[in-house]
Design an enzyme around this catalytic site. Sequence first.
Site, PDB file in Angstrom:
ATOM      1  N   ALA A  69      17.171 -39.961  10.513  1.00 59.06           N
ATOM      2  CA  ALA A  69      16.619 -39.255  11.283  1.00 59.06           C
ATOM      3  C   ALA A  69      15.395 -39.245  10.399  1.00 59.06           C
ATOM      4  O   ALA A  69      15.070 -38.429   9.120  1.00 59.06           O
ATOM      5  CB  ALA A  69      15.970 -38.784  12.401  1.00 59.06           C
ATOM      6  N   GLY A 114      21.828 -38.245  10.176  1.00 61.27           N
ATOM      7  CA  GLY A 114      22.136 -39.423  11.183  1.00 61.27           C
ATOM      8  C   GLY A 114      22.443 -40.866  11.082  1.00 61.27           C
ATOM      9  O   GLY A 114      22.826 -41.516  11.313  1.00 61.27           O
ATOM     10  N   GLU A 117      26.493 -40.623  11.705  1.00 63.29           N
ATOM     11  CA  GLU A 117      26.258 -40.170  13.131  1.00 63.29           C
ATOM     12  C   GLU A 117      26.362 -41.487  13.025  1.00 63.29           C
ATOM     13  O   GLU A 117      27.507 -42.178  14.292  1.00 63.29           O
ATOM     14  CB  GLU A 117      25.673 -39.058  13.437  1.00 63.29           C
ATOM     15  N   GLU A 138      22.533 -31.486   8.118  1.00 64.83           N
ATOM     16  CA  GLU A 138      21.672 -30.966   8.772  1.00 64.83           C
ATOM     17  C   GLU A 138      21.298 -29.304   8.547  1.00 64.83           C
ATOM     18  O   GLU A 138      19.656 -28.576   9.031  1.00 64.83           O
ATOM     19  CB  GLU A 138      21.425 -31.179   9.774  1.00 64.83           C
TER      20      GLU A 138
END
Length: 266
Positions: A69, A114, A117, A138
Amino acid sequence: MTTTSERTLVNYTVTDGVAVIELTNPPANTYSHEMMRQLDEAILQARFDENVHVLLLRGSGEKFFCAGAEISMLNAVTPTFKYYFCLHANETLNRLEQTPKLVIAALNGHTVGGGLEIALACDIRIARRNAGKVGLPEINLGVLPGTGGTQRLARALPKNRAIELMTEGKLISFEEALDLSLINYIYDSEGYWDKVMEYAKSFCPPNKAARTVGRIKRSVQSGSEVAFSEALAIERELQQLCFQSEDAKEGLAAYVEKRKGNFSGR
C-alpha cells in the site's frame, strides 16, 4: 481500465486464454484504493469471460511486483478510511482466491508488504531469479500485515516461521522463499516472461481441461476451511460436475484410445 480520475493503474489484456493483469504505478507499483478497485474490476472481468482460463498477475517494470500500500496515502487518510480500505482489499483478494480459475503470480521483482499479500492470494507463484526479495515488514511501521497476510502466511508456512518473519520484519530472497515453498518456481531472467506465459497457457485448452483445473482449485480453497466431512461433500459435488463435462468424456476416451486428450474447456 480506468476510474473517474482516468488513471490507469491496472492494465488488462487477454492472450490465448490468459488474462494478464498488470499492476502499474511506478516506481514500486504500490496500491491505493483506486488501484484496488481496478484490480477488483479486472478479477470480475476475467471471471465472466468464458474465453479466459487463467489469470496472470505481474508488476510493471523490472524492479517490483508490488511494494504494498501507498504509505503516504495511509498517513494522510482517517482511521475510518483505513478500515474500509483494508476491508475492500480483503474482499478483493478473497474474490481472487475464490475465483474458480487458476491464478498465477509472476514475481518479476520485489514482492513485499501488501505485494506479498496479493501474491499469497494467488495459486502459483513464479519468481524471476535474483530479481528481488519477499516479506511482510509492516512491524517496522507499527502495524500488522492487514490484507490477509497474518492469515495466509500462517497457512502457507509453519506457524512459528510465519510469526518469525512477520515480527522480525524479515525480507528473504526468492531463493530462500523457494526453500520454504512460499514460491513454486524460479525462472532465469532471460526469457522470463515468455516462460511464464508458456506455463500459464499449459493450463488452457487444448492442453488441459481448464474447468477441471478451476474445480480442483475450488475444492482445495473451499475444502480447507471446513470440516473434513463437508470438504469431501464439496469434492464429490465438484467431481460430479467434472463427470458431466465434455472434457471428462474426452479425457477418458483419450486414455482408452492411448492418445493425448484434446480438451475444449467445456
